[in-house]
Design a protein around this motif. Structure first.
Motif, PDB file in Angstrom:
ATOM      1  N   LEU A  26      -1.641   6.412  22.364  1.00 40.91           N
ATOM      2  CA  LEU A  26      -2.914   5.750  22.677  1.00 40.91           C
ATOM      3  C   LEU A  26      -3.247   4.641  21.688  1.00 40.91           C
ATOM      4  CD1 LEU A  26      -5.204   8.733  23.705  1.00 40.91           C
ATOM      5  CD2 LEU A  26      -4.186   6.995  25.180  1.00 40.91           C
ATOM      6  N   PHE A  91     -10.047   8.834  26.372  1.00 43.67           N
ATOM      7  CA  PHE A  91      -9.682   9.985  25.552  1.00 43.67           C
ATOM      8  C   PHE A  91     -10.831  10.376  24.632  1.00 43.67           C
ATOM      9  CE2 PHE A  91      -7.970  11.782  21.634  1.00 43.67           C
ATOM     10  CZ  PHE A  91      -7.121  12.772  22.095  1.00 43.67           C
ATOM     11  N   GLU A  94     -13.833  11.867  26.527  1.00 46.78           N
ATOM     12  CA  GLU A  94     -13.599  13.274  26.885  1.00 46.78           C
ATOM     13  C   GLU A  94     -13.924  14.178  25.710  1.00 46.78           C
ATOM     14  OE1 GLU A  94      -9.525  13.598  28.097  1.00 46.78           O
ATOM     15  OE2 GLU A  94      -9.882  12.643  30.028  1.00 46.78           O
ATOM     16  N   ARG A  95     -13.496  13.779  24.516  1.00 42.77           N
ATOM     17  CA  ARG A  95     -13.746  14.592  23.316  1.00 42.77           C
ATOM     18  C   ARG A  95     -15.235  14.617  22.982  1.00 42.77           C
ATOM     19  NH1 ARG A  95      -9.498  14.342  25.093  1.00 42.77           N
ATOM     20  NH2 ARG A  95      -7.593  15.245  24.329  1.00 42.77           N
TER      21      ARG A  95
END
Length: 135
Positions: A26, A91, A94-95
């Protein structure tokens, strides 16, 4: 054994920080590159409200603002987060949602959908354009 929590205990939970490892893929790093880490905090009610207000004008900003508000280290501006690769922002979003208690595990989903308050949250999420980070 559970114990009664004080107001200070509850407020302190909003100040907790969490180190999150970012996969090298990423970060756009080549083969063999190391992962990186960032520090996130859970979103507070006022953060979610700020994001909801701003997202009314530009729905694309929702994930960017969620990430920007939660980033403790490195601290970044909205413009900087908006310049990150989309996969990295997804990403991190989401966290952030998981740390903030804004996402549900699959086991909890059916039970939660049936609850009247949860249904109201889903309606509000739809109206504000909030979507699952997995879409």
């Amino acid at each position: 054994m559970t114990h009664s929590l004080s107001a200070e205990d509850l407020l302190a939970s909003g100040a907790a920080t969490h180190t999150v490892a970012l996969p090298a893929a990423l970060l756009g790093a080549g083969a063999g590159a190391a992962e990186g880490e960032v520090v996130l905090r859970p979103l507070l009610v006022r953060d979610v409200d700020r994001v909801a207000r701003a997202a009314r004008e530009q729905r694309v900003l929702t994930s960017v603002l969620l990430v920007q508000q939660a980033l403790v280290a490195p601290k970044m501006t909205v413009e900087q987060v908006g310049s990150l690769p989309a996969g990295l922002v997804q990403f991190l979003a989401e966290r952030v949602n998981a740390l903030s208690g804004l996402s549900l595990g699959e086991d909890d989903l059916e039970r939660a959908v049936k609850a009247p308050l949860a249904r109201a949250c889903f309606v509000l999420a739809r109206e504000f354009g909030w979507t699952s980070a997995r879409s």
